[in-house]
Enzyme design. Structure first.
Site, PDB file in Angstrom:
ATOM      1  NE  ARG A 132     -53.837  87.341  -1.180  1.00  0.00           N
ATOM      2  CZ  ARG A 132     -53.719  87.604  -2.841  1.00  0.00           C
ATOM      3  NH1 ARG A 132     -54.425  86.522  -3.681  1.00  0.00           N
ATOM      4  NH2 ARG A 132     -54.230  88.827  -3.068  1.00  0.00           N
ATOM      5  CE  LYS A 149     -52.317  89.249  -9.244  1.00  0.00           C
ATOM      6  NZ  LYS A 149     -52.027  87.800 -10.027  1.00  0.00           N
TER       7      LYS A 149
HETATM    8  C1  LIG Z   1     -53.584  88.300 -11.013  1.00  0.00           C
HETATM    9  C2  LIG Z   1     -54.256  87.257 -11.759  1.00  0.00           C
HETATM   10  C3  LIG Z   1     -54.700  87.530 -12.523  1.00  0.00           C
HETATM   11  C4  LIG Z   1     -55.368  88.398 -13.346  1.00  0.00           C
HETATM   12  O1  LIG Z   1     -55.895  88.922 -14.595  1.00  0.00           O
HETATM   13  P1  LIG Z   1     -56.249  90.300 -15.017  1.00  0.00           P
HETATM   14  O2  LIG Z   1     -56.348  89.988 -16.669  1.00  0.00           O
HETATM   15  O3  LIG Z   1     -54.516  91.159 -15.620  1.00  0.00           O
HETATM   16  O4  LIG Z   1     -56.618  90.701 -14.121  1.00  0.00           O
HETATM   17  C5  LIG Z   1     -54.785  86.275 -13.188  1.00  0.00           C
HETATM   18  N1  LIG Z   1     -54.691  84.901 -13.392  1.00  0.00           N
HETATM   19  C6  LIG Z   1     -54.082  85.316 -12.239  1.00  0.00           C
HETATM   20  C7  LIG Z   1     -53.812  83.875 -11.529  1.00  0.00           C
HETATM   21  C8  LIG Z   1     -53.386  86.310 -10.766  1.00  0.00           C
HETATM   22  O5  LIG Z   1     -53.105  86.123 -10.015  1.00  0.00           O
END
Ligand SMILES: *Cc1c(COP(=O)(O)O)cnc(C)c1O
Length: 407
Positions: free
Chosen positions: A366, A220
Site C-alpha cells: 500500500r 493520518k
Molecule cells: C485508521 C482508521 C480508523 C482508526 O480508528 P481509531 O479508533 O482512531 O484507532 C478507523 N476507521 C478507519 C476506516 C480507519 O482507516
C-alpha cells in the site's frame, strides 16, 4: 503527463512540503497511516509541557486556554470538512466516535420496521466491531454486503442506518458518498461516513453530501501525531443525544450539576477531559492547512496516484505486481495498492531502501500519496526503487520475512 520536475515546479501546493520535518533519506508514502511531523509542533508541545504545565500548573486550564482546545481545534478542522465548527467535535478515537454517532442515530429506532444496521464487507475492522456492538445494544442486526450491492440492499427499506468508509483502506476504492446518501435517504435510512482516509487529502463537503454524521481520525492525513484525537460531525438537522454523556459535553461542566444537560450542537459529543498534549500537537499541525482549499489537495492526490499507476504500468510489467486500486481516478482515494505474492517481504525491502509504505494482508503493498507531503519526484523515485527491488529479488531474504507487531 508532465515530467516530474515540471510538475513539482508548477505545483501550487509545493510550499507545504517545506513545512514537514522528514529525514533526508526517506521517501514517505505512509502518510495515510501516520502523517509526518509538521514544523512548529514540537515547539508547541514543549511549551505546553514546560511553561503551561510545569509553571502554569492548574492555572493553565484558563490562562493557557486548555479548556477551549476542543473548540479551537474543531474550528481549524472544520474547513477541511466543509463544515460549520459548531457541528464538529474533536475528541476520543475514531472507534469511540463511531460508537457515539451510531448510538445517537439509532436511539429509539423502530427495530421491527427497520431491524438492520448495514455496512460493507471489507470495511475497516474497527468500524465493523463498533457497529456490531451498537447493533447488540439496540436490538439490531449488523449486516454486511459487497460495495456494489449497497444500493440494492438499501432499497429493501428495512435498514435503520448505513455506515461506510469513503475510501477503502486496502484497495483505495472511493465511494460517491453524495450518491450513496441520496440512495439511503430515498429508502428512509440514515448514513454515517468514516473519513479516516479522506480528510486532509481529498475534497470533503459534508453539508453538500448531506450525510447524517461523519467520523474520522487526525493522525493520518491531518498529521496530528501518534494517537491524536479523532473527530465527529453531526448534521445540524439532528438534535440527538449521545449515549456517552460526560461532563465535558455538559452545557455547564463547572456548575457540577447532578443532572445532565447537553451542550449545544456537536459539543455534546465531548465526554471526558481532553488530552491537552495531543490536542496541542494537533492544533499546531493543522496550521499547515490554513488557506488551503481541499479541492487543490484532491487534484494533487489525483495527479500523484495517476503518475504512480502510469509508471507501474510502464515499468513493472512482468515483475509480479498488479494494480488493484480502481483505474478510474475519480473512484480512488489518495492511495494505490499493488498485489504481490510476497507483499510483506517486498515492502520490507522497500523500507530498507528508505521507501516507506506499508503492507496489508494477505498480499497488498500500500502506497499513500498525501498531497501535502509527497512530490512528483518522490513518486518517480519510489518506482525506481520498486523496480530495482523486484528485478534484483532483494526481497527474497529471511531478513525481510520477520513481522513486527505493528504493520
Ligand atoms: C485508521 C482508521 C480508523 C482508526 O480508528 P481509531 O479508533 O482512531 O484507532 C478507523 N476507521 C478507519 C476506516 C480507519 O482507516
Amino acid at each position: 503527463v508532465l515530467d516530474a520536475a515540471t510538475a513539482d515546479a508548477t505545483d501550487p501546493l509545493a510550499h507545504l512540503r517545506d513545512r514537514f520535518v522528514l529525514p533526508d533519506d526517506v521517501t514517505y508514502l505512509d502518510g495515510n497511516s501516520l502523517g509526518p511531523l509538521v514544523s512548529g509542533v514540537a515547539d508547541a508541545v514543549h511549551r505546553a509541557v514546560h511553561d503551561e504545565w510545569g509553571t502554569g500548573l492548574i492555572r493553565s486550564w484558563n490562562d493557557a486556554g486548555w479548556v477551549d482546545l476542543p473548540a479551537r481545534v474543531a474550528a481549524r478542522l472544520a474547513p477541511l470538512l466543509g463544515a460549520d465548527p459548531a457541528d464538529v467535535a474533536v475528541t476520543d478515537s475514531t472507534s469511540a466516535n463511531l460508537f457515539k454517532v451510531l448510538g445517537a442515530l439509532t436511539a429509539g429506532a423502530d427495530t421491527t420496521a427497520r431491524p438492520v444496521l448495514l455496512s460493507e464487507q471489507g470495511n475497516f475492522p474497527t468500524d465493523l466491531y463498533v457497529a456490531a456492538g451498537v447493533a447488540d445494544l439496540r436490538g439490531l442486526a449488523l449486516e454486511t454486503v459487497p460495495r456494489d450491492a449497497l444500493a440494492d440492499r438499501l432499497a429493501a427499506g428495512d435498514v435503520a442506518v448505513l455506515t461506510v468508509t469513503e475510501v477503502d483502506y486496502r484497495s483505495g476504492h472511493r465511494h460517491d458518498v453524495a450518491a450513496l446518501a441520496e440512495a439511503a435517504h430515498a429508502a428512509g435510512t440514515r448514513i454515517v461516513v468514516d473519513l479516516a482516509h479522506s480528510t486532509g487529502a481529498l475534497a470533503v463537503d459534508l453539508p453538500a453530501w448531506d450525510v447524517d454524521a461523519a467520523v474520522g481520525c487526525t493522525y493520518k492525513y491531518c498529521n496530528g501525531g501518534p494517537g491524536s484525537p479523532g473527530y465527529l460531525w453531526v448534521h445540524p438537522r439532528h438534535d440527538v443525544r449521545t449515549p456517552l454523556q460526560g461532563w465535558f459535553g455538559h452545557e455547564a461542566p463547572f456548575d457540577f450539576s447532578p443532572e445532565y444537560a447537553p451542550a449545544p450542537a456537536a459539543a455534546r459529543f465531548l465526554d471526558g477531559t481532553p488530552p491537552v498534549l495531543s490536542m496541542t500537537a494537533l492544533e499546531a499541525a493543522l496550521r499547515l492547512f490554513e488557506g488551503v482549499d481541499t479541492t487543490s489537495l484532491d487534484a494533487k492526490a489525483r495527479a500523484l496516484t495517476e503518475r504512480f499507476v502510469a509508471l507501474v504500468d510502464e515499468r513493472c510489467d512482468g515483475l509480479g505486481v498488479e494494480v488493484v486500486s480502481p483505474r478510474d481516478p475519480a473512484a480512488r482515494g489518495a492511495q494505490v495498492a499493488l498485489r504481490h505474492d510476497d507483499a510483506f517481504a517486498v515492502m520490507s525491502a522497500l523500507i530498507a531502501r528508505g521507501v516507506i509504505g506499508d503492507h496489508r494482508p494477505p498480499d497488498l503493498l500500500r502506497f499513500g500519496f498525501a498531497p501535502a507531503v509527497v512530490r512528483h519526484a518522490d513518486v518517480e523515485h519510489a518506482v525506481d526503487v520498486l523496480v530495482d527491488v523486484l528485478t534484483s529479488r532483494a526481497w527474497d531474504d529471511p531478513a525481510h520475512r520477520r513481522r513486527p507487531t505493528v504493520t
